[in-house]
Enzyme design. Structure first.
Site, mmCIF file in Angstrom:
data_model
loop_
_atom_site.group_PDB
_atom_site.id
_atom_site.type_symbol
_atom_site.label_atom_id
_atom_site.label_comp_id
_atom_site.label_asym_id
_atom_site.label_seq_id
_atom_site.Cartn_x
_atom_site.Cartn_y
_atom_site.Cartn_z
ATOM 1 N N GLU A 36 26.948 31.759 -4.317
ATOM 2 C CA GLU A 36 27.892 31.134 -5.259
ATOM 3 C C GLU A 36 27.210 30.001 -6.034
ATOM 4 O O GLU A 36 27.439 29.808 -7.227
ATOM 5 C CB GLU A 36 29.094 30.562 -4.487
ATOM 6 C CG GLU A 36 30.051 31.629 -3.998
ATOM 7 C CD GLU A 36 31.000 31.065 -2.942
ATOM 8 O OE1 GLU A 36 32.213 31.175 -3.141
ATOM 9 O OE2 GLU A 36 30.513 30.521 -1.939
ATOM 10 N N SER A 83 2.098 -3.398 -0.039
ATOM 11 C CA SER A 83 2.083 -2.608 1.194
ATOM 12 C C SER A 83 2.527 -3.501 2.344
ATOM 13 O O SER A 83 2.973 -4.616 2.129
ATOM 14 C CB SER A 83 0.698 -2.022 1.423
ATOM 15 O OG SER A 83 -0.230 -3.062 1.449
ATOM 16 N N GLU A 113 13.071 0.224 11.387
ATOM 17 C CA GLU A 113 13.148 1.532 10.717
ATOM 18 C C GLU A 113 11.945 2.366 11.110
ATOM 19 O O GLU A 113 10.925 1.825 11.535
ATOM 20 C CB GLU A 113 13.089 1.346 9.191
ATOM 21 C CG GLU A 113 14.300 0.691 8.608
ATOM 22 C CD GLU A 113 14.083 0.339 7.138
ATOM 23 O OE1 GLU A 113 13.477 1.132 6.400
ATOM 24 O OE2 GLU A 113 14.536 -0.744 6.747
ATOM 25 N N LYS A 115 8.674 4.554 10.150
ATOM 26 C CA LYS A 115 7.728 4.513 9.035
ATOM 27 C C LYS A 115 7.426 5.948 8.630
ATOM 28 O O LYS A 115 6.685 6.651 9.313
ATOM 29 C CB LYS A 115 6.454 3.773 9.453
ATOM 30 C CG LYS A 115 5.521 3.520 8.294
ATOM 31 C CD LYS A 115 4.449 2.516 8.689
ATOM 32 C CE LYS A 115 3.602 2.081 7.519
ATOM 33 N NZ LYS A 115 2.998 3.161 6.767
ATOM 34 N N ARG A 136 2.991 4.798 -6.504
ATOM 35 C CA ARG A 136 2.502 3.444 -6.260
ATOM 36 C C ARG A 136 1.341 3.074 -7.188
ATOM 37 O O ARG A 136 1.246 1.957 -7.662
ATOM 38 C CB ARG A 136 2.045 3.361 -4.808
ATOM 39 C CG ARG A 136 1.648 2.000 -4.387
ATOM 40 C CD ARG A 136 1.278 2.007 -2.911
ATOM 41 N NE ARG A 136 0.030 1.296 -2.733
ATOM 42 C CZ ARG A 136 -0.076 -0.023 -2.670
ATOM 43 N NH1 ARG A 136 1.001 -0.758 -2.747
ATOM 44 N NH2 ARG A 136 -1.229 -0.613 -2.527
ATOM 45 N N TYR A 225 14.180 3.273 1.622
ATOM 46 C CA TYR A 225 14.061 2.159 2.559
ATOM 47 C C TYR A 225 14.056 0.768 1.948
ATOM 48 O O TYR A 225 13.983 -0.216 2.654
ATOM 49 C CB TYR A 225 12.811 2.328 3.419
ATOM 50 C CG TYR A 225 11.538 2.551 2.625
ATOM 51 C CD1 TYR A 225 10.976 1.533 1.876
ATOM 52 C CD2 TYR A 225 10.917 3.798 2.643
ATOM 53 C CE1 TYR A 225 9.828 1.734 1.146
ATOM 54 C CE2 TYR A 225 9.755 4.019 1.921
ATOM 55 C CZ TYR A 225 9.224 2.978 1.165
ATOM 56 O OH TYR A 225 8.086 3.194 0.450
ATOM 57 N N LYS A 312 1.886 0.658 14.001
ATOM 58 C CA LYS A 312 1.393 2.037 13.845
ATOM 59 C C LYS A 312 1.183 2.684 15.197
ATOM 60 O O LYS A 312 0.594 2.071 16.099
ATOM 61 C CB LYS A 312 0.060 2.019 13.103
ATOM 62 C CG LYS A 312 0.188 1.560 11.672
ATOM 63 C CD LYS A 312 0.217 2.746 10.745
ATOM 64 C CE LYS A 312 -0.553 2.405 9.504
ATOM 65 N NZ LYS A 312 -1.137 3.475 8.827
ATOM 66 N N CYS A 406 -30.576 30.428 14.595
ATOM 67 C CA CYS A 406 -29.357 30.595 13.786
ATOM 68 C C CYS A 406 -28.503 31.743 14.328
ATOM 69 O O CYS A 406 -29.003 32.849 14.512
ATOM 70 C CB CYS A 406 -29.733 30.866 12.332
ATOM 71 S SG CYS A 406 -28.295 31.189 11.296
ATOM 72 N N CYS A 409 -28.569 34.632 11.460
ATOM 73 C CA CYS A 409 -29.750 35.369 11.009
ATOM 74 C C CYS A 409 -30.935 35.261 11.969
ATOM 75 O O CYS A 409 -31.993 35.830 11.728
ATOM 76 C CB CYS A 409 -30.155 34.922 9.602
ATOM 77 S SG CYS A 409 -30.827 33.257 9.564
ATOM 78 N N CYS A 424 -30.347 25.725 9.429
ATOM 79 C CA CYS A 424 -31.034 27.007 9.362
ATOM 80 C C CYS A 424 -31.796 27.001 8.028
ATOM 81 O O CYS A 424 -31.189 26.884 6.966
ATOM 82 C CB CYS A 424 -30.028 28.155 9.384
ATOM 83 S SG CYS A 424 -30.783 29.713 8.879
ATOM 84 N N CYS A 430 -29.896 34.122 4.810
ATOM 85 C CA CYS A 430 -28.843 33.883 5.808
ATOM 86 C C CYS A 430 -27.475 34.072 5.133
ATOM 87 O O CYS A 430 -27.093 33.292 4.255
ATOM 88 C CB CYS A 430 -29.011 32.469 6.367
ATOM 89 S SG CYS A 430 -27.817 32.047 7.629
HETATM 90 S S1 IVH Z 1 9.202 -1.204 3.372
HETATM 91 C C1 IVH Z 1 8.088 -4.775 0.648
HETATM 92 N N1 IVH Z 1 10.031 0.693 4.988
HETATM 93 O O1 IVH Z 1 4.723 2.249 4.163
HETATM 94 C C2 IVH Z 1 8.344 -3.745 1.702
HETATM 95 N N2 IVH Z 1 7.955 1.012 3.869
HETATM 96 O O2 IVH Z 1 2.370 0.459 4.473
HETATM 97 C C3 IVH Z 1 7.974 -2.385 1.288
HETATM 98 N N3 IVH Z 1 6.906 3.179 4.336
HETATM 99 O O3 IVH Z 1 4.207 1.482 0.785
HETATM 100 C C4 IVH Z 1 7.833 -1.348 2.308
HETATM 101 N N4 IVH Z 1 8.451 3.941 5.686
HETATM 102 O O4 IVH Z 1 5.218 3.758 1.382
HETATM 103 C C5 IVH Z 1 9.048 0.281 4.160
HETATM 104 N N5 IVH Z 1 10.911 2.307 6.417
HETATM 105 C C6 IVH Z 1 9.951 1.903 5.580
HETATM 106 C C7 IVH Z 1 8.831 2.706 5.298
HETATM 107 C C8 IVH Z 1 7.849 2.215 4.431
HETATM 108 C C9 IVH Z 1 7.300 4.213 5.090
HETATM 109 C C10 IVH Z 1 5.630 3.140 3.580
HETATM 110 C C11 IVH Z 1 5.765 2.713 2.151
HETATM 111 C C12 IVH Z 1 4.881 1.509 2.004
HETATM 112 C C13 IVH Z 1 3.943 1.660 3.152
HETATM 113 C C14 IVH Z 1 3.412 0.324 3.593
#
Ligand code: IVH
Length: 667
Positions: A36, A83, A113, A115, A136, A225, A312, A406, A409, A424, A430
Site C-alpha cells: 500500500e 569532538s 548516553e 556512543k 563534520r 544526541y 571508550k 613460496c 611457485c 618471493c 609467480c
Molecule cells: S555529544 C558537544 N553524544 O562522538 C558535544 N556525541 O567523539 C558533541 N557521538 O562527534 C557530541 N554518540 O559524532 C555526543 N551520544 C552521543 C554520541 C556522540 C556518538 C560521536 C559524535 C561526536 C563524537 C565525539
C-alpha cells in the site's frame, strides 16, 4: 485532473506518507503494508512529474533518491563541530568528575548516553522544514550531504509538535544497523566487491556516494544526541532530547539520568557487556552534565566541551583455536601468514581467519598450531591475534616454523635486512604476483577497467593475459568464447579496456604498481616531469627534488626503470595508445607566492584546509606539513598546536591569519 485538484491530492499524499514514514521508521510501528505504501509513493511520483510546478525538494518521494551525480559543496558550520575527550578507565572518569565538581560544586546530575559508532552530521531546519545536512568536515566547514540525508527515512523532513524553534540545528550520528550491514556485505561479496570493514565505514562510504538513488537502497539510520544552542531553549540536556523526540527525531531510549558516579559505572558495565544485543554498534558511552546552566559555567576547551566526556570500550575479543596457518602471496611478492581459526562469533560477525602479519609477529607471540588464542577486531576487516592462552597449550607443541619457499611457485624466499616481511622474488613467474599486478592495474583509482577478480583469473589461466599489456590485444571473439561470458558482457569488457586508453598520465603511472608509488606520489611525479620519457631520464637527484619524493621512492623508480622487461612493457603500453604524457597542470593564477613555503595549522573560519592548500599552489607557493628553517609563513587558524607555535617563535617565522593570507593574495 485540474491543477487545483492535483495540488490538493499531492499535499494530501505527502501528509499521509510523512505520517507512515514516522510510524515505520521512528516508532517502528507500521500501520500499512509495504504494498500500500508503494502505491501511495507511485501515485505521488506520477502526479509530481505531471505537475512539476508543485515539486518540492522535501517531498517524501525524494526519499527514493535521484540518479543525478553531484559533487559535494562545503559550507561553514553555524556552531563549530567539536569532538569529545576520551577516557579508557575508571580513574580517568573519576578525574573528569572531580574537574567538573571543582568548578560547579558537588550537586551534579550526569546524563549517560550510548556512543553511536557512525558519522556525525549537523542538520538544520527552518520553520520546521529540513534545510541542509553537513558532515563534520574539518569542524568549521562540512560537506553538504543533504541529498543523501533526505533518503534516510527516519529523518523527518517536516517537524511536528510544539515550540519548534524557527531556526534549529540538531546533531546526530548516521549509522548502518547491524542487520543492514550484514546484508550489504553479503551482496558485495557476491558481486566480487570488497566488503566494508565495519558498519561505520559502510555508513561513511554510503553517505559520500554521489548517486542518492543508490544511497536510498541502503538502510541508513540516524540517531540524535545534541542541539547546539540548546541553552536558549532548555534547562537540561535531557529535556532537549525529549523535545527532539517529540518533534519527530529518533532519540534512542537507552539513555539515563544519573546522580552518582556509581550509577555511571553501572551504566558503563551494563552496556560494555550487553552491547552485542543492540541493533547497532557503539564504541563506548558519553557522559554529559545534564544542567545547561552548569554546562555554561564549565564551557569549552579549544577542542572539546568541559561538560562531557566519552568512555571508550576496549575492542571486543573472543577466544578461538589455530587450526592451520596459510601463506598469502601479494602483488609485490610479500608473504602474509594467515591463521585459520575455529569459527567464533565476534562483534557481530563470525570470524574464521586472522592475520598474523609476519614471521616476527608469530615468534613474538609464540603462536603455535593448535593454540587457544585471543582474537580482536580492530579497524580492519581481518581480525588479529593478540595473545595466546598458555595454560591451554598442548605440552608437546613445537614453535611454528615459517616457510622458506613460496607456497605458490616454490621459489626460495628472501628477507631484506630492514624489512619484516619475507618476499618471493619470482616476479615474472609467480601467479598471484602477476594476477595481483593486473588487478592493481585495472582498479578504480588506476585504469578503471571493469573486470572482477574471477575474470582476471580466467584470462590468466587461459593464457590470454600474461601481463597488463595483453589486455590491449584482447578481441571480442576471444572473450565471448570464455566460460560465463556472453556477447554483451564480452563487449562491456572490451569497451571498458578501450576507454582506459583515455585515463590521464598520473593514473597510468600509479597503475604500473611501482613500489612506493601510490596515488599521490604518482601525481606529484607526473606533474613534475609531465611525461614518462622525462621521468625515465631523471636521475636520483632530479627525482628527490620533487616535493615528497625521498631517497627510498627515487631508488625504487630507478631500479624499476632499469629492468629491461619493464621497458618492454612500457613500450607495449605506449603503442596500445595509453596516455604517457600530460599538459602542464592548471595554470597559475599568480606568482605572488612563488618561492614561498607555507605551513597550515589549525581550523579556519572561511575556508577548509584543502581549499587553502589549493590557493597556495595556484599562486605559485609550496605547502609543507612541518615547520622548518625553510618555512616562510605559518597560516594559523584556531587551535594551532602549542608545539608548532613554540617552534615558529623559536625560528622567527611569521605567523599569518586567514584574513592576512587573503589580503596577501589581494582576494
Ligand atoms: S555529544 C558537544 N553524544 O562522538 C558535544 N556525541 O567523539 C558533541 N557521538 O562527534 C557530541 N554518540 O559524532 C555526543 N551520544 C552521543 C554520541 C556522540 C556518538 C560521536 C559524535 C561526536 C563524537 C565525539
Amino acid at each position: 485532473m485540474t491543477q487545483e485538484q492535483a495540488k490538493k491530492r499531492i499535499n494530501e499524499l505527502r501528509k499521509i506518507l510523512q505520517e507512515h514514514n514516522f510510524n515505520y521508521y521512528v516508532k517502528s510501528n507500521p500501520t500499512i503494508s509495504d504494498f500500500e505504501y508503494d502505491l501511495l509513493i507511485n501515485e505521488l511520483q506520477t502526479l509530481e512529474s505531471e505537475f512539476p510546478q508543485f515539486d518540492n525538494e522535501n517531498s517524501p518521494s525524494r526519499r527514493v533518491g535521484s540518479d543525478l551525480n553531484r559533487e559535494f559543496e562545503s559550507f561553514p558550520h553555524r556552531y563549530p563541530m567539536l569532538s569529545l575527550g576520551n577516557t579508557y578507565n575508571r580513574e580517568e572518569l573519576e578525574e573528569f568528575d572531580q574537574r567538573v565538581k571543582k568548578v560547579v560544586g558537588d550537586e551534579v546530575a550526569y546524563f549517560c548516553e550510548l556512543k553511536y559508532d557512525g558519522i556525525a552530521v549537523a542538520l538544520t531546519y527552518r520553520k520546521g522544514t529540513f534545510q541542509q545536512a553537513l558532515t563534520r568536515g574539518d569542524g568549521s566547514r562540512g560537506d553538504d550531504v543533504s541529498h543523501n540525508i533526505r533518503t534516510i527515512r527516519s529523518i523527518p523532513l517536516h517537524l511536528h509538535g510544539d515550540h519548534i524553534p524557527e531556526d534549529l540545528e540538531i546533531r546526530g550520528e548516521v549509522i548502518l544497523p547491524a542487520e543492514g550491514f550484514e546484508k550489504l556485505n553479503k551482496e558485495r561479496e557476491k558481486n566480487g566487491e570488497a566488503p566494508f570493514a565495519n558498519p561505520r565505514n559502510a555508513a561513511s562510504g554510503t553517505l559520500k556516494m554521489q548517486n542518492s538513488a543508490l544511497v536510498a537502497k541502503r538502510p541508513l539510520d540516524c540517531l540524535f544526541y545534541f542541539i547546539p544552542g540548546e541553552q536558549k531553549l532548555f534547562q537540561t540536556h535531557h529535556e532537549s532530547l525529549e523535545a527532539a523526540r517529540s518533534w519527530g527525531f529518533k532519540v534512542p531510549e537507552y539513555n539515563i539520568l544519573t546522580h552518582s558516579m556509581s550509577e555511571v559505572f553501572d551504566y558503563i558495565d551494563t552496556w560494555e557487556s550487553d552491547r552485542a544485543d543492540l541493533p547497532f554498534e557503539i564504541d563506548g558511552v558519553v557522559i554529559k552534565v545534564d544542567s545547561i546552566l552548569l554546562q555554561q559555567q564549565l564551557g569549552f576547551t579549544a577542542k572539546t566541551p568541559r561538560w562531557a566526556i566519552s568512555y571508550k570500550f576496549r575492542a571486543e575479543q573472543a577466544l578461538s583455536r589455530v587450526l592451520s596457518i596459510d601463506f598469502q602471496v601479494g602483488r609485490t611478492g610479500a608473504i602474509t601468514p594467515v591463521a585459520n581459526l575455529e569459527p567464533v562469533q565476534l562483534a557481530g560477525t563470525i570470524v574464521k581467519r586472522a592475520t598474523l602479519h609476519n614471521a616476527d609477529q608469530i615468534s613474538l607471540l609464540d603462536i603455535r598450531l593448535g593454540d587457544h588464542v585471543h582474537v580482536e577486531k580492530g579497524g580492519e576487516i581481518i581480525p588479529k591475534i593478540v595473545g595466546v592462552d598458555q595454560k591451554q597449550r598442548d605440552p608437546s607443541s613445537k614453535p611454528f616454523r615459517f616457510i622458506s619457499t613460496c607456497p605458490e611457485c616454490g621459489t626460495q624466499l628472501l628477507r631484506k635486512e630492514d624489512e619484516a616481511a619475507h618476499y618471493c622474488p619470482n616476479e615474472t613467474g609467480c601467479p598471484p604476483q602477476i594476477k595481483g599486478r593486473i588487478e592493481h592495474f585495472i582498479s578504480r583509482k588506476a585504469m578503471e577497467i571493469n573486470a572482477a577478480e574471477a575474470t582476471i583469473d580466467l584470462l590468466f589461466r587461459e593464457g590470454l593475459v600474461k601481463d597488463v599489456s595483453d589486455l590491449y590485444t584482447l578481441n571480442l571473439d576471444q572473450v565471448k568464447n570464455l566460460d560465463r561470458f556472453g556477447e554483451k558482457s564480452a563487449q562491456n569488457l572490451i569497451s571498458s579496456i578501450e576507454n582506459s586508453r583515455q585515463v590521464p598520465f598520473p593514473r597510468v603511472l600509479y597503475a604500473l604498481g611501482i613500489r612506493y608509488v601510490g596515488e599521490t606520489v604518482a601525481r606529484k611525479l607526473a606533474e613534475a616531469f609531465l611525461s614518462l620519457e622525462r621521468l625515465m631520464e631523471a636521475n636520483q637527484e632530479a627525482l628527490e627534488e620533487v616535493d615528497e619524493i625521498g631517497e627510498r621512492i627515487a631508488q625504487s623508480l630507478r631500479s624499476w626503470f632499469s629492468e629491461e622487461r619493464n621497458i618492454h612493457l612500457l613500450n607495449r603500453l605506449k603503442s596500445a595508445g595509453l596516455q604517457m604524457e600530460m599538459d602542464r597542470p592548471e595554470t597559475l593564477i599568480s606568482q605572488l607566492l612563488t618561492g614561498k613555503t607555507l605551513v597550515i595549522s589549525g581550523v579556519f573560519a572561511h575556508h577548509s584546509r584543502d581549499e587553502l592548500k589549493t590557493m597556495i599552489e595556484q599562486h605559485g607557493g609550496k605547502n609543507s606539513a612541518s615547520i622548518s628553517a625553510r618555512t616562510d609563513y605559518i597560516l594559523a587558524g584556531e587551535n594551532m598546536g602549542p608545539s608548532k607555535y613554540q617552534k615558529a617563535q623559536k625560528l622567527g617565522i611569521e605567523i599569518i591569519t586567514e584574513e592576512q593570507f587573503m589580503s596577501m593574495l589581494a582576494l
